[in-house]
Scaffold this motif. Sequence first.
Motif, PDB file in Angstrom:
ATOM      1  N   SER A  33       0.863  -1.199   0.000  1.00 29.69           N
ATOM      2  CA  SER A  33       0.000   0.000   0.000  1.00 29.69           C
ATOM      3  C   SER A  33       0.893   1.241   0.000  1.00 29.69           C
ATOM      4  O   SER A  33       2.089   1.148   0.286  1.00 29.69           O
ATOM      5  N   ASP A  34       0.284   2.389  -0.268  1.00 26.97           N
ATOM      6  CA  ASP A  34       1.055   3.634  -0.279  1.00 26.97           C
ATOM      7  C   ASP A  34       1.721   3.887   1.076  1.00 26.97           C
ATOM      8  O   ASP A  34       2.875   4.304   1.144  1.00 26.97           O
ATOM      9  N   ALA A  35       0.983   3.606   2.155  1.00 29.76           N
ATOM     10  CA  ALA A  35       1.531   3.812   3.505  1.00 29.76           C
ATOM     11  C   ALA A  35       2.706   2.877   3.761  1.00 29.76           C
ATOM     12  O   ALA A  35       3.738   3.276   4.329  1.00 29.76           O
ATOM     13  N   GLU A  36       2.587   1.633   3.301  1.00 27.82           N
ATOM     14  CA  GLU A  36       3.675   0.649   3.466  1.00 27.82           C
ATOM     15  C   GLU A  36       4.895   1.059   2.644  1.00 27.82           C
ATOM     16  O   GLU A  36       6.030   0.922   3.082  1.00 27.82           O
ATOM     17  N   ILE A  37       4.623   1.564   1.441  1.00 26.32           N
ATOM     18  CA  ILE A  37       5.722   2.007   0.565  1.00 26.32           C
ATOM     19  C   ILE A  37       6.481   3.143   1.241  1.00 26.32           C
ATOM     20  O   ILE A  37       7.710   3.118   1.328  1.00 26.32           O
TER      21      ILE A  37
END
Length: 198
Positions: A33-37
């Motif tokens: 996800s964007d947050a994980e990235i």
Amino acid sequence: MTKELEYSATLTGASFLLYELKQVLKLKKQGLSDAEIKKKVIEENIFEYKYTSSLKRSVPSVIRRAVVLDEQLQEWVLSGPLDIGKIINLYAIMKTDRLFFEFMNEVLREKLEADNYLIEKKDLNVFFITKAEQDDKMAKWTELTINKLKQVYMKLLYEAGFLEDKKTGELSRVLIDEEIKRHLTYIGDSAYLKAMGE
């Protein structure tokens, strides 16, 4: 179109970043996800930056660019030739930065259409003065911010291949791959092609 975006000066902290975009797209392909990235890029210094502060400043812009690219465009950035990656990256910058899109559309496009292959300081000055007159928020920007944006815009043109020489301001027309042209037209984004002089 980028009309709903407000004018922003975020490009002062995030210029071309093609290498960084590729790193983010690889992580996206892995299903993050964007947050994980964002977390992974910062914790593992995926961009290989010297300072964490630079990382934190550029990651949001790169993720925003990655988000506006559909699967086909992402694939071309990851596996296509460098010049294709550059054009798609420039498209993503225009799509996520209204002011830069308007610069490309109102300054670069008009020059190329008129076969005028020279961009001068006064072109940048007129553009920024006109925009500041039209936008209250932008009118409050410092001269330092405006000057930094002018430098970044020239650097973007240079890195994308539209500017031959930063000192003389000599422009060149970039030939855009037919497949990219077809694809952007198909998804309704031909305005960005026009802004690149197509």
